[in-house]
Structures are given as structure tokens and as C-alpha cells.
Design an enzyme around this catalytic site. Structure first.
Site, PDB file in Angstrom:
ATOM      1  N   ASP A   1       2.641  34.824 -22.826  1.00 48.46           N
ATOM      2  CA  ASP A   1       3.355  34.452 -24.059  1.00 48.46           C
ATOM      3  C   ASP A   1       2.384  34.531 -25.225  1.00 48.46           C
ATOM      4  O   ASP A   1       1.159  34.525 -25.032  1.00 48.46           O
ATOM      5  CB  ASP A   1       3.906  33.020 -23.913  1.00 48.46           C
ATOM      6  CG  ASP A   1       5.193  32.824 -24.704  1.00 48.46           C
ATOM      7  OD1 ASP A   1       5.497  33.662 -25.570  1.00 48.46           O
ATOM      8  OD2 ASP A   1       5.894  31.823 -24.454  1.00 48.46           O
TER       9      ASP A   1
ATOM     10  N   HIS B   1       3.804  35.403 -35.526  1.00 47.76           N
ATOM     11  CA  HIS B   1       5.115  35.069 -34.964  1.00 47.76           C
ATOM     12  C   HIS B   1       6.174  36.110 -35.327  1.00 47.76           C
ATOM     13  O   HIS B   1       6.956  36.525 -34.485  1.00 47.76           O
ATOM     14  CB  HIS B   1       5.543  33.683 -35.429  1.00 47.76           C
ATOM     15  CG  HIS B   1       6.862  33.275 -34.850  1.00 47.76           C
ATOM     16  ND1 HIS B   1       7.022  33.038 -33.500  1.00 47.76           N
ATOM     17  CD2 HIS B   1       8.078  33.123 -35.413  1.00 47.76           C
ATOM     18  CE1 HIS B   1       8.291  32.720 -33.276  1.00 47.76           C
ATOM     19  NE2 HIS B   1       8.947  32.771 -34.407  1.00 47.76           N
TER      20      HIS B   1
ATOM     21  N   LYS C   1      15.503  32.405 -22.380  1.00 49.82           N
ATOM     22  CA  LYS C   1      15.209  31.018 -22.788  1.00 49.82           C
ATOM     23  C   LYS C   1      16.115  30.606 -23.946  1.00 49.82           C
ATOM     24  O   LYS C   1      16.404  31.407 -24.828  1.00 49.82           O
ATOM     25  CB  LYS C   1      13.740  30.939 -23.220  1.00 49.82           C
ATOM     26  CG  LYS C   1      13.321  29.585 -23.734  1.00 49.82           C
ATOM     27  CD  LYS C   1      11.849  29.580 -24.104  1.00 49.82           C
ATOM     28  CE  LYS C   1      11.625  30.005 -25.524  1.00 49.82           C
ATOM     29  NZ  LYS C   1      10.210  29.945 -25.934  1.00 49.82           N
TER      30      LYS C   1
ATOM     31  N   GLN D   1       8.012  28.714 -39.105  1.00 52.62           N
ATOM     32  CA  GLN D   1       8.879  28.329 -40.238  1.00 52.62           C
ATOM     33  C   GLN D   1       8.858  29.505 -41.217  1.00 52.62           C
ATOM     34  O   GLN D   1       8.310  29.435 -42.317  1.00 52.62           O
ATOM     35  CB  GLN D   1       8.345  27.037 -40.886  1.00 52.62           C
ATOM     36  CG  GLN D   1       9.218  26.485 -42.016  1.00 52.62           C
ATOM     37  CD  GLN D   1      10.511  25.845 -41.557  1.00 52.62           C
ATOM     38  OE1 GLN D   1      10.605  25.345 -40.441  1.00 52.62           O
ATOM     39  NE2 GLN D   1      11.522  25.853 -42.400  1.00 52.62           N
TER      40      GLN D   1
HETATM   41  C1  R5P Z   1       8.461  31.275 -28.970  1.00 51.89           C
HETATM   42  O1  R5P Z   1       8.984  31.995 -29.815  1.00 51.89           O
HETATM   43  C2  R5P Z   1       7.064  31.519 -28.530  1.00 51.89           C
HETATM   44  O2  R5P Z   1       6.922  32.833 -28.085  1.00 51.89           O
HETATM   45  C3  R5P Z   1       6.630  30.567 -27.439  1.00 51.89           C
HETATM   46  O3  R5P Z   1       7.407  30.821 -26.273  1.00 51.89           O
HETATM   47  C4  R5P Z   1       6.801  29.139 -27.824  1.00 51.89           C
HETATM   48  O4  R5P Z   1       6.216  28.900 -29.069  1.00 51.89           O
HETATM   49  C5  R5P Z   1       6.198  28.228 -26.784  1.00 51.89           C
HETATM   50  O5  R5P Z   1       6.407  26.919 -27.184  1.00 51.89           O
HETATM   51  P1  R5P Z   1       6.354  25.719 -26.154  1.00 51.89           P
HETATM   52  O6  R5P Z   1       5.051  25.805 -25.437  1.00 51.89           O
HETATM   53  O7  R5P Z   1       6.462  24.500 -27.028  1.00 51.89           O
HETATM   54  O8  R5P Z   1       7.533  25.849 -25.240  1.00 51.89           O
END
Ligand code: R5P
Length: 289
Positions: free
Chosen positions: A210, A124, A184, A92
Site C-alpha cells: 500500500d 495521494h 475496501k 484532504q
Molecule cells: C487509502 O487510500 C490508502 O491507500 C491507504 O490504504 C490508507 O490510507 C490506509 O489507512 P489505514 O492504515 O488507516 O487503514
């Protein structure tokens, strides 16, 4: 120097104190009967350069962080570096709709009130650091992820979205293997869509890398695609293992291996970012001089 171990980052704090070769200060942090937090340092820090480590999950860790910053100042520390290994609320980082808080900024403003320097890991978005008026360092978790993956004999590293491309590339380079990425689209908080793509993964061991695994939706969709393409095994490795909304149960049976660093401590914590944070502290100390 002393490392003060916030109760939600005990494991990482221990590792960090070991890497730095300094004393660890444990903390008594427990709730009062009404749920409010009590904190007390169990050793003195007067005249010390203190490194205070506390992650931001669950939410009560944030209150504890602010109380510990106060306790450290009150106990007469010479300086305070606040290490927030997982910077929650980072997603956020702007006002998406009228009336919303810019939560990442709200956190930044409060953390810096009682700190001389700030360190975090894989934040982030970098512009969050711009909200800090104290010297701040973001450490990349990629070297720790790569080091961990060395033991898993990976053939290909895959980024589940373009945002993770740089990280996956860095990990693949360190491992000396190929890398690829997926596209994605997030539909809502729990649902993501991954555009079908031909990946050369048949019979190969793939690591999805990730920054965060939260609901697991991203990893699950990416894994489904790769299983359809005949992958031999899928390892999902991240810096920050949030594992919200039964993510681990939903990934079980589909994803072959799930692991995260100790920025958020859980049953899936398999490697540490302590060495990287120690390097970040050296960088910060140069800025503080
Ligand atoms: C997105 O910007 C992040 O890099 C992750 O891919 C994301 O936070 C993963 O979230 P979730 O496990 O809820 O798909």
C-alpha cells in the site's frame, strides 16, 4: 549542489547526499521554551543548488520546512529544490463538506513560495501536483518496495484496495510473482470493511503493498481475510509508514512483518527511496534548465 537535511528526514537526506555524491548540510532545529521552532543551517549554501529534504510529519515538521526554505534563500542559494518525501494532508484534496479547507492545496501554495522545483513520493492523488506553479515531479516508491521484497521470498502481492492495484501490479511484475486485489470500503476514519473474496493464497507468503499504513485498519482487515484463507505469512510493506493510533501494537501478533521506506522515519523504516529521488532530481533539473 548540497543537500540540506530537515530534522525529520535526516536518514533519507544522508542517503540522498551519498547517492548524489554531494555534501550534506546538517541543521540545528530545536524548539524555543515556548514551543516555537528555531532553525539554523550549520554550513554555508551561498551560490549552491540546494536540495532541501523535509517530510511533513509530525505537524511541526511543516513549520520547520517553511523556516528552512527561508534560511536557504537568506543564505544566498542559487536555486532550491524542495523534496517532501511524504506529502501530508494529501487525503484532504477536496472539500468533502461545506466549510472545510482543501488542505493539500493550502500546503502546495505555501511550499512553492520559496522553491524553484518540487519532488514528492507516492502522492495521494496526482491532481495535487496541478496546484504547483513550479516544476514538480512525483516519484513512484514501487521500485524500492519491490527491491526490498526481493529479500522476503514472496509468492503473491495483494493490493488492499483498487487504488493500490497499479502499485501492487508494478511490484509483482518486478518480483515476477502473481498479484491480486481486495475491495475496501471505508466506514469512518478508523474503520474499513473488506469485501470477502476467494484468494488463492493457501500456504503462500503474501505481501500486502500500500502507499500508506496509517491506523493499520486496512492491513488488519486484509490480513484477517488472508489468514482465514490459510496464508503462510503476511508481510505489510508500504511507502509511507504513519502508524497512527497504536497501529503497530494492533498489527503485532497478526501481521508477520511490517516495513516502510524512509519517507517517514520510524522503527519500521527498512529501505530507502533515495535512489528514486535522485532520479527525480535529474528529471526536475531538465525541466528547470
Ligand atoms: C487509502 O487510500 C490508502 O491507500 C491507504 O490504504 C490508507 O490510507 C490506509 O489507512 P489505514 O492504515 O488507516 O487503514
Amino acid at each position: 549542489m548540497k543537500v540540506v537535511a530537515g530534522s525529520r528526514s535526516r536518514r533519507l537526506s544522508r542517503e540522498l547526499a551519498r547517492v548524489l555524491g554531494v555534501k550534506l548540510v546538517e541543521v540545528d532545529a530545536h524548539p524555543f521554551p515556548d514551543g516555537e521552532k528555531y532553525v539554523r543551517l550549520l554550513d554555508g549554501v551561498e551560490g549552491e543548488d540546494v536540495v532541501l529534504v523535509q517530510t511533513t510529519r509530525p505537524d511541526d515538521a511543516i513549520v520547520e520546512l517553511f523556516l528552512l526554505q527561508d534560511a536557504v534563500r537568506e543564505a544566498g542559494a542559487e536555486s532550491v529544490i524542495t523534496v517532501v518525501p511524504y506529502y501530508g494532508y494529501g487525503r484532504q484534496d477536496k472539500r468533502f463538506n461545506e466549510g472545510e479547507a482543501i488542505s493539500a492545496r493550502a500546503l502546495a501554495r505555501r511550499i512553492q513560495l520559496d522553491s524553484d522545483g518540487f519532488i514528492t513520493v507516492d502522492i495521494h492523488s496526482e491532481h495535487i501536483l496541478g496546484w504547483f506553479s513550479i516544476p514538480s515531479v512525483e516519484v513512484s516508491g514501487a521500485p524500492a518496495v519491490a527491491e526490498y521484497l526481493k529479500g522476503l521470498d514472496v509468492d503473491v502481492v495483494v493490493a488492499p484496495d483498487r487504488g493500490s492495484l497499479h502499485r501492487a501490479g508494478a511490484v509483482a511484475e518486478k518480483l515476477g510473482v502473481e498479484f491480486d486485489f481486495l475491495e475496501k470500503r471505508r466506514i469512518d476514519e478508523r474503520t474499513v470493511e473488506i469485501t470477502p473474496k476467494e484468494l488463492d493464497v493457501e500456504g503462500k507468503k503474501v505481501a500486502i503493498v500500500d502507499d500508506i499504513i496509517s491506523t493499520g485498519g486496512t492491513v488488519i482487515e486484509a490480513t484477517r481475510q488472508m489468514k482465514a484463507a490459510g496464508v503462510a505469512a503476511v508481510y505489510a510493506v508500504c511507502t509511507h509508514g504513519i502508524f497512527a493510533a497504536n497501529a503497530l501494537e494492533r498489527m503485532a501478533g497478526l501481521v508477520d512483518w511490517v516495513a516502510s521506506s524512509d519517507t517517514i522515519e520510524s522503527e519500521k523504516t527498512a529501505f530507502t527511496v533515495a535512489d528514486l529521488i535522485a532520479e527525480g532530481i535529474s528529471l526536475l533539473q531538465e525541466q528547470l534548465r
